[in-house]
Design a protein around this motif. Structure first.
Motif, short mmCIF file in Angstrom:
data_model
loop_
_atom_site.label_atom_id
_atom_site.label_comp_id
_atom_site.label_asym_id
_atom_site.label_seq_id
_atom_site.Cartn_x
_atom_site.Cartn_y
_atom_site.Cartn_z
N PHE A 1 -43.15 -25.58 -21.70
CA PHE A 1 -43.45 -26.85 -22.54
C PHE A 1 -43.09 -27.94 -21.73
CE2 PHE A 1 -42.49 -30.26 -25.38
CZ PHE A 1 -43.81 -30.51 -26.07
N CYS A 2 -43.92 -28.98 -21.47
CA CYS A 2 -43.57 -30.21 -20.89
C CYS A 2 -43.77 -31.52 -21.87
CB CYS A 2 -44.28 -30.36 -19.61
SG CYS A 2 -44.07 -32.06 -18.82
N SER A 3 -42.89 -32.37 -22.29
CA SER A 3 -43.27 -33.44 -23.01
C SER A 3 -43.28 -34.69 -21.69
CB SER A 3 -42.09 -33.72 -23.77
OG SER A 3 -42.38 -35.02 -24.51
N VAL A 4 -44.29 -35.24 -21.58
CA VAL A 4 -44.47 -36.38 -20.68
C VAL A 4 -43.39 -37.31 -21.04
CG1 VAL A 4 -45.81 -38.33 -19.85
CG2 VAL A 4 -46.84 -35.92 -20.09
N ASP A 5 -43.06 -37.62 -22.19
CA ASP A 5 -41.91 -38.61 -22.76
C ASP A 5 -40.64 -38.19 -21.88
OD1 ASP A 5 -43.88 -40.30 -24.14
OD2 ASP A 5 -43.26 -39.32 -25.97
N HIS A 6 -40.51 -37.04 -21.77
CA HIS A 6 -39.07 -36.63 -21.38
C HIS A 6 -39.05 -36.72 -19.75
CE1 HIS A 6 -38.51 -34.48 -25.17
NE2 HIS A 6 -37.79 -35.65 -25.33
#
Length: 190
Positions: free
Chosen positions: A30-35
Protein backbone atom coordinates in the motif's frame (compact mmCIF):
# COMPACT_ATOMS: atom_id res chain seq x y z
CA UNK A 1 0.02 -2.87 -13.91
CA UNK A 2 -3.08 -5.05 -13.68
CA UNK A 3 -2.22 -5.76 -10.04
CA UNK A 4 -2.05 -2.03 -9.32
CA UNK A 5 -5.24 -0.42 -8.03
CA UNK A 6 -5.34 3.37 -7.83
CA UNK A 7 -7.86 5.24 -5.69
CA UNK A 8 -8.99 8.77 -6.52
CA UNK A 9 -11.42 10.89 -4.56
CA UNK A 10 -11.90 13.91 -2.32
CA UNK A 11 -10.96 14.27 1.34
CA UNK A 12 -12.75 11.74 3.53
CA UNK A 13 -13.91 9.52 0.65
CA UNK A 14 -12.29 6.43 2.17
CA UNK A 15 -9.28 6.02 -0.13
CA UNK A 16 -6.84 5.26 2.68
CA UNK A 17 -9.20 3.10 4.75
CA UNK A 18 -10.37 1.03 1.79
CA UNK A 19 -6.87 0.97 0.31
CA UNK A 20 -5.31 -0.47 3.46
CA UNK A 21 -8.05 -3.09 3.80
CA UNK A 22 -7.86 -4.08 0.14
CA UNK A 23 -4.06 -4.30 0.28
CA UNK A 24 -4.41 -6.66 3.23
CA UNK A 25 -7.01 -8.82 1.47
CA UNK A 26 -5.04 -9.02 -1.79
CA UNK A 27 -1.62 -9.23 -0.11
CA UNK A 28 -0.38 -6.20 -2.02
CA UNK A 29 1.76 -3.27 -0.83
CA UNK A 30 0.00 0.00 0.00
CA UNK A 31 1.22 3.51 -0.85
CA UNK A 32 -0.43 6.72 0.27
CA UNK A 33 0.78 9.54 -1.96
CA UNK A 34 0.22 11.94 0.95
CA UNK A 35 2.99 10.12 2.86
CA UNK A 36 5.57 10.24 0.05
CA UNK A 37 4.62 13.59 -1.50
CA UNK A 38 7.37 15.77 -0.04
CA UNK A 39 10.23 13.54 -1.15
CA UNK A 40 8.94 13.66 -4.72
CA UNK A 41 8.22 17.38 -4.55
CA UNK A 42 11.80 17.96 -3.38
CA UNK A 43 13.15 15.95 -6.34
CA UNK A 44 10.98 18.06 -8.66
CA UNK A 45 12.23 21.40 -7.26
CA UNK A 46 9.20 22.43 -5.17
CA UNK A 47 9.95 25.52 -3.10
CA UNK A 48 8.32 25.24 0.35
CA UNK A 49 9.28 28.83 1.19
CA UNK A 50 7.53 30.16 -1.90
CA UNK A 51 4.50 27.96 -1.18
CA UNK A 52 4.34 29.39 2.37
CA UNK A 53 4.50 32.94 1.00
CA UNK A 54 1.68 32.14 -1.42
CA UNK A 55 -0.39 30.62 1.41
CA UNK A 56 0.11 33.75 3.53
CA UNK A 57 -0.92 36.03 0.65
CA UNK A 58 -4.44 36.75 -0.48
CA UNK A 59 -4.15 33.70 -2.78
CA UNK A 60 -4.27 31.37 0.23
CA UNK A 61 -4.61 27.63 -0.14
CA UNK A 62 -6.00 27.92 -3.68
CA UNK A 63 -2.82 29.74 -4.72
CA UNK A 64 -0.69 27.00 -3.20
CA UNK A 65 -2.73 24.41 -5.10
CA UNK A 66 -2.15 26.27 -8.38
CA UNK A 67 1.57 26.49 -7.64
CA UNK A 68 1.70 22.77 -6.72
CA UNK A 69 -0.07 21.37 -9.78
CA UNK A 70 2.98 20.91 -12.06
CA UNK A 71 4.79 19.21 -9.17
CA UNK A 72 1.77 16.98 -8.53
CA UNK A 73 1.67 15.85 -12.15
CA UNK A 74 5.37 15.02 -12.07
CA UNK A 75 4.95 13.27 -8.71
CA UNK A 76 2.11 11.12 -10.12
CA UNK A 77 4.42 9.95 -12.90
CA UNK A 78 7.22 9.17 -10.46
CA UNK A 79 4.96 7.36 -7.98
CA UNK A 80 3.52 5.19 -10.74
CA UNK A 81 7.06 4.33 -11.86
CA UNK A 82 8.13 3.46 -8.30
CA UNK A 83 5.11 1.67 -6.78
CA UNK A 84 2.85 -1.25 -7.55
CA UNK A 85 -0.03 -2.50 -5.47
CA UNK A 86 -2.67 -0.27 -3.93
CA UNK A 87 -2.07 3.47 -4.39
CA UNK A 88 -4.12 6.15 -2.61
CA UNK A 89 -3.66 9.26 -4.76
CA UNK A 90 -4.75 11.77 -2.14
CA UNK A 91 -7.49 14.32 -2.70
CA UNK A 92 -5.83 16.87 -4.97
CA UNK A 93 -3.77 14.67 -7.31
CA UNK A 94 -6.65 13.96 -9.66
CA UNK A 95 -7.88 17.56 -9.96
CA UNK A 96 -6.38 19.61 -12.80
CA UNK A 97 -7.65 22.83 -14.37
CA UNK A 98 -4.69 23.03 -16.75
CA UNK A 99 -5.48 20.83 -19.77
CA UNK A 100 -1.82 20.01 -20.43
CA UNK A 101 -1.31 18.78 -16.88
CA UNK A 102 -4.55 16.79 -17.00
CA UNK A 103 -3.44 15.16 -20.26
CA UNK A 104 -0.08 14.36 -18.72
CA UNK A 105 -1.71 12.60 -15.75
CA UNK A 106 -4.25 10.93 -18.02
CA UNK A 107 -1.38 9.53 -20.11
CA UNK A 108 0.42 8.32 -16.99
CA UNK A 109 -2.74 6.49 -15.86
CA UNK A 110 -3.63 5.11 -19.31
CA UNK A 111 -1.93 1.71 -18.84
CA UNK A 112 -3.70 1.10 -15.51
CA UNK A 113 -7.13 -0.53 -15.84
CA UNK A 114 -8.01 -0.24 -12.14
CA UNK A 115 -8.33 3.49 -11.47
CA UNK A 116 -11.24 3.84 -9.07
CA UNK A 117 -12.98 7.02 -7.94
CA UNK A 118 -14.62 6.74 -4.52
CA UNK A 119 -17.60 9.01 -3.87
CA UNK A 120 -20.49 8.63 -1.44
CA UNK A 121 -23.16 9.29 -4.07
CA UNK A 122 -23.67 10.12 -7.75
CA UNK A 123 -25.32 13.32 -6.46
CA UNK A 124 -22.31 15.60 -5.98
CA UNK A 125 -24.10 17.92 -3.54
CA UNK A 126 -25.08 14.94 -1.43
CA UNK A 127 -21.47 13.68 -1.57
CA UNK A 128 -20.24 17.09 -0.38
CA UNK A 129 -22.69 17.08 2.55
CA UNK A 130 -21.82 13.50 3.56
CA UNK A 131 -18.08 14.15 3.39
CA UNK A 132 -18.39 17.45 5.27
CA UNK A 133 -20.12 15.64 8.14
CA UNK A 134 -17.55 12.83 8.02
CA UNK A 135 -14.63 15.29 8.06
CA UNK A 136 -16.12 17.31 10.93
CA UNK A 137 -16.48 14.11 12.94
CA UNK A 138 -12.96 12.88 12.10
CA UNK A 139 -11.27 16.22 12.80
CA UNK A 140 -13.23 16.79 16.01
CA UNK A 141 -12.32 13.32 17.29
CA UNK A 142 -8.67 14.01 16.45
CA UNK A 143 -8.81 17.39 18.22
CA UNK A 144 -7.85 19.25 15.05
CA UNK A 145 -9.07 22.73 14.14
CA UNK A 146 -10.76 23.37 10.81
CA UNK A 147 -12.48 26.14 8.88
CA UNK A 148 -15.14 26.28 6.18
CA UNK A 149 -12.33 26.79 3.68
CA UNK A 150 -11.54 23.07 4.01
CA UNK A 151 -15.09 22.11 3.10
CA UNK A 152 -15.22 24.54 0.18
CA UNK A 153 -11.95 23.10 -1.12
CA UNK A 154 -13.29 19.57 -0.77
CA UNK A 155 -16.48 20.55 -2.60
CA UNK A 156 -14.26 21.82 -5.43
CA UNK A 157 -12.46 18.43 -5.44
CA UNK A 158 -15.81 16.59 -5.49
CA UNK A 159 -17.29 18.63 -8.32
CA UNK A 160 -14.21 18.80 -10.52
CA UNK A 161 -14.73 16.89 -13.80
CA UNK A 162 -11.14 15.61 -14.01
CA UNK A 163 -11.84 13.00 -11.31
CA UNK A 164 -14.40 11.34 -13.59
CA UNK A 165 -12.19 11.82 -16.63
CA UNK A 166 -9.25 10.03 -14.98
CA UNK A 167 -11.25 7.26 -13.30
CA UNK A 168 -12.01 4.04 -15.12
CA UNK A 169 -14.72 3.13 -12.61
CA UNK A 170 -16.66 4.85 -9.84
CA UNK A 171 -17.68 3.16 -6.61
CA UNK A 172 -20.44 4.86 -4.63
CA UNK A 173 -19.91 4.24 -0.93
CA UNK A 174 -22.95 5.68 0.86
CA UNK A 175 -24.24 3.25 3.51
CA UNK A 176 -21.47 0.74 2.72
CA UNK A 177 -18.78 -0.44 5.10
CA UNK A 178 -15.14 -0.50 3.97
CA UNK A 179 -15.49 -4.29 3.90
CA UNK A 180 -18.51 -4.04 1.53
CA UNK A 181 -16.59 -1.63 -0.69
CA UNK A 182 -13.62 -4.03 -0.89
CA UNK A 183 -15.91 -6.91 -1.85
CA UNK A 184 -17.44 -4.78 -4.61
CA UNK A 185 -14.01 -3.82 -5.93
CA UNK A 186 -12.77 -7.42 -5.84
CA UNK A 187 -15.85 -8.53 -7.80
CA UNK A 188 -15.10 -5.93 -10.45
CA UNK A 189 -11.48 -7.11 -10.60
CA UNK A 190 -12.64 -10.68 -11.20
Amino acid sequence: MKSTIIFLGPLGAGKTTVGHLLAEKLDLPFCSVDHVRWAYYQKAGYDKTLASQIAASDQGIRGVLRYSKPFEAQMVEMVLADYQGIIDFGASNSVYDDKDLLTRVENALAPYPNVTLLLPSPDLDESAAILKNRLIRMLTEAGKAFTDELFELNKYFIQHPSNHQLAKQVIYTKDKTPENICVEIMRKLA
